[in-house]
Enzyme design. Structure first.
Site, PDB file in Angstrom:
ATOM      1  CG  ASP A 243      -2.196   0.817   0.981  1.00  0.00           C
ATOM      2  OD1 ASP A 243      -2.076   2.034   0.696  1.00  0.00           O
ATOM      3  OD2 ASP A 243      -3.286   0.253   1.065  1.00  0.00           O
TER       4      ASP A 243
ATOM      5  CD  GLU B  93       2.654   6.943   5.928  1.00  0.00           C
ATOM      6  OE1 GLU B  93       3.029   8.035   6.390  1.00  0.00           O
ATOM      7  OE2 GLU B  93       2.289   6.789   4.747  1.00  0.00           O
TER       8      GLU B  93
ATOM      9  CB  ALA C  63      -7.855  -4.076  -3.211  1.00  0.00           C
TER      10      ALA C  63
ATOM     11  CB  ILE D 296     -11.218  -4.925  -6.328  1.00  0.00           C
ATOM     12  CG1 ILE D 296     -10.548  -5.963  -5.426  1.00  0.00           C
ATOM     13  CG2 ILE D 296     -12.556  -4.481  -5.757  1.00  0.00           C
ATOM     14  CD1 ILE D 296     -11.302  -7.243  -5.280  1.00  0.00           C
TER      15      ILE D 296
ATOM     16  CE  LYS E 262     -19.800   4.758  -7.608  1.00  0.00           C
ATOM     17  NZ  LYS E 262     -20.222   3.570  -6.829  1.00  0.00           N
TER      18      LYS E 262
ATOM     19  CE  LYS F 186     -11.080   0.223  -9.622  1.00  0.00           C
ATOM     20  NZ  LYS F 186     -10.167  -0.855  -9.211  1.00  0.00           N
TER      21      LYS F 186
ATOM     22  CG  ASN G 179     -22.129   2.191  -3.386  1.00  0.00           C
ATOM     23  OD1 ASN G 179     -21.379   3.145  -3.353  1.00  0.00           O
ATOM     24  ND2 ASN G 179     -23.019   2.021  -4.372  1.00  0.00           N
TER      25      ASN G 179
ATOM     26  CD  GLU H 151     -23.820  11.087  -6.471  1.00  0.00           C
ATOM     27  OE1 GLU H 151     -23.480  10.426  -5.489  1.00  0.00           O
ATOM     28  OE2 GLU H 151     -24.220  12.277  -6.394  1.00  0.00           O
TER      29      GLU H 151
END
Length: 622
Positions: free
Chosen positions: A325, A328, A375, A417, A421, A433, A458, A554
């Site tokens: 990641d 941190e 992810a 993942i 959307k 995505k 979601n 949106e």
């Protein structure tokens, strides 16, 4: 010093009880004689009095020994219950038997050194005196608990007159720390209505909850129904949330089985309880063999989805778990959590960006991961609308680079993942995505690695989701902001989504886009109202709901499939496979190269380039 004071108090309490018990032996023996002779002390024969006086020291010593052996000096009498009562009764019966044996042995040959009724009356009087002393502790607490700090405690209505409700009411009544008063109990069992549980009356069924809340001035409702199904729980909550009372409930039936029902186990009713559906259950034991003994890497492992992936994978004995990641703080949190829960886990925690080619190559060359769960992504729709170039750099180029590394270092399986959307996207995050899904589809045909994507909606409670935002707004006193009264979303809990992702990974053969069944969509306005009600407030009276308008990019609703995609079923009826859409892979890879070169120039029109790659992308302003 504090411990010394407590030890001294305990010692003095025991000395007091011993002194009281010796006095009780004396009083019980005298009363046993006086009762026999019509309550006239002067009618008691001298030989009987002399025998009792001679035996009295032995009786006191015997009583102290028996009472000590049966723990009558080490019990917490403030919390005495049925078990302590059994000890008191047993101790007094045993004491009476031993005293009778002592008197008879001391006067061998004399059949009646004292009246025969003396032994029974002595035992009965001793029992009354000992019970009166020990259980007066509880009585004094009950009186003291009637008022706290000059005010009455919060009125509580308990729903559920079963064993859980019984234990809960008992603890509320006995605890010195709980400022609550049970004013009534609700249960749908007609045979229980009118009865009492520890002084609290079962006052009716669920139909009278609203009336009783007003009549009894209830401040708080506790739902003691640990075995209730989600549908039953929703039915109760739909009534309770209209009362304006604070709601709490027992977490689950295992608390009752383990004897853990109690005030400390109560938790606030959560919006999850109002979804009204059974939780998605996945038998991970039967499908998680594919991670056991493997080197697993989770990118974005500090995020909501990534960290839950790490938790569930860690419990299935991977050879090594690598968390990657760029942020941190949350990564440090999941690292510490896994070290405590899984001390034998071979855990590697790395900080780095999936956009850094050299960093990725070094990680793959050093650790050789066999399965990757990808992810890591920017997912916040409005923020990405403001920074579209960053969405492309991180989501698209980051995914592309780690996909290339997986191919180069012969990773067995790569699970990305994705999101609903990505279907007919109206925002740059969804479009990015969708490009990632196209990368997965393209590389699956060109590599030995099995590339798949998992698409879902979601996630309740995830970082940046609407539920934590609503809770913060309610804590501040409102207003609660909803973009549009008609906006709907699909919802899952984090553990549900992750367990389905893991199962989809087990089904993977390469090239699939797995689509998770999210159930029925939920209106965001209903979520807002329910959260306000569950917090003990009334929508638009105590807490205002304000409509702010749809944010950039949106939609009113999300889709799980594009028109071109069909559905194939899997063994799990909650996981489906979308049919891959045909695309010109050569042209697509050329477009990716051009996009990579163009986005780093920080253009102002990156959306136009993205539309060329994703024809279904229609920015909201259009």
């Amino acid at each position: 010093m504090k411990q010394l004071i407590q030890d001294r108090q305990l010692f003095m309490r025991r000395i007091f009880l011993m002194c009281y018990d010796m006095l009780a032996v004396f009083v019980a023996s005298m009363f046993a004689l006086i009762i026999r002779f019509d309550l006239n002390f002067y009618n008691v024969p001298t030989e009987y009095l002399n025998e009792v006086w001679r035996t009295l020291p032995y009786m006191m010593v015997i009583t102290l020994i028996i009472f000590w052996a049966l723990r009558l000096y080490s019990s917490l009498w403030s919390y005495a219950g049925a078990l302590e009562m059994m000890y008191v009764v047993s101790a007094c019966i045993l004491d009476a038997i031993v005293v009778a044996a002592l008197i008879l042995v001391r006067n061998w040959g004399d059949m009646f050194p004292v009246p025969r009724s003396f032994y029974i009356l002595y035992g009965l009087f001793l029992l009354v005196l000992i019970m009166g002393c020990r259980y007066s502790y509880r009585g004094l607490r009950a009186i003291r608990n009637m008022r706290r700090d000059g005010t009455y405690r919060r009125n509580v209505l308990v729903i559920g007159a079963g064993e859980a409700g019984n234990q809960l009411i008992k603890e509320i009544n006995n605890s010195r720390y709980v400022k609550k008063k049970v004013v009534g109990v609700i249960d749908d069992d007609k045979t229980k209505i009118g009865n009492y549980i520890h002084g609290a009356k079962v006052i009716g069924d669920r139909s009278c909850i609203r009336d009783k809340v007003l009549e009894l001035h209830v401040h708080e409702i506790i739902i003691a129904m640990p075995s209730a199904s989600p549908k039953q729980m929703k039915g109760i909550l739909d009534i309770c949330k209209e009362t304006g009372c604070e709601l709490k409930r027992l977490p689950g039936i295992y608390q009752l089985v383990n004897g853990e029902v109690g005030i400390s186990k109560l938790k606030d009713v959560d919006v999850n309880d109002l979804l009204g559906r059974e939780p998605v259950m996945v038998n991970l034991e039967s499908i998680m063999g594919y991670v056991s003994g493997k080197v697993i890497m989770v990118t974005g492992g500090g995020g909501s989805i990534g960290s839950e992936l790490c938790r569930q994978i860690a419990g299935h004995k991977p050879k090594q778990l690598i968390i990657l990641d760029i942020y941190e703080n949350t990564t440090y949190d999941i690292q510490n959590e896994l070290k405590v829960k899984f001390p034998d886990l071979d855990l590697v925690v790395l900080i780095g960006s999936v956009r850094n080619t050299n960093r990725m190559n070094w990680i793959f060359e050093t650790y050789h991961p066999e399965i990757i769960y990808h992810a890591a992504a920017h997912k916040h729709v409005p923020l990405m609308e403001e920074s579209p170039n960053e969405a492309i750099k991180n989501n698209v180029l980051g995914t592309w680079k780690i996909v290339q590394a997986a191919d180069r270092y012969h990773v067995k399986r790569f699970v990305m993942i994705s999101t609903d959307k990505a279907v007919n996207p109206t925002n740059i995050m969804g479009a990015s995505k969708r490009i990632c899904e196209m990368i997965i589809q393209t590389y699956n045909k060109r590599s030995e690695t099995e590339y798949v994507a998992v698409r879902f909606g979601n996630v309740l409670g995830s970082n940046g989701s609407v539920i934590p935002l609503f809770k913060k707004q309610i804590e501040r006193g409102g207003p609660v902001t909803v973009t549009d009264p008609n906006i709907v979303r699909y919802f899952m809990t984090i553990p549900e989504a992750v367990s389905l992702v893991l199962q989809a990974g087990a089904y993977a053969k390469g090239g699939e886009i797995f689509v998770l069944d999210m159930g029925e969509p939920v209106k965001i306005l209903d979520l807002a109202k329910n959260l306000i009600l569950l917090s003990g407030h009334k929508p638009d009276e105590d807490i205002q709901i304000v409509f702010t308008g749809l944010r950039p990019g949106e939609k009113l609703y999300e889709e799980m499939l594009m028109d071109e995609e069909g559905l194939q079923d899997t063994e799990n009826n909650l996981i489906h496979i979308g049919k891959p859409i045909e695309l010109d892979e050569g042209k697509f890879l050329e477009q990716l190269e051009e996009l990579k070169e163009y986005v780093v120039t920080e253009p102002s029109d990156i959306r136009e380039w993205v539309k060329k790659i994703v024809p279904t992308y229609q920015p909201k302003e259009e």
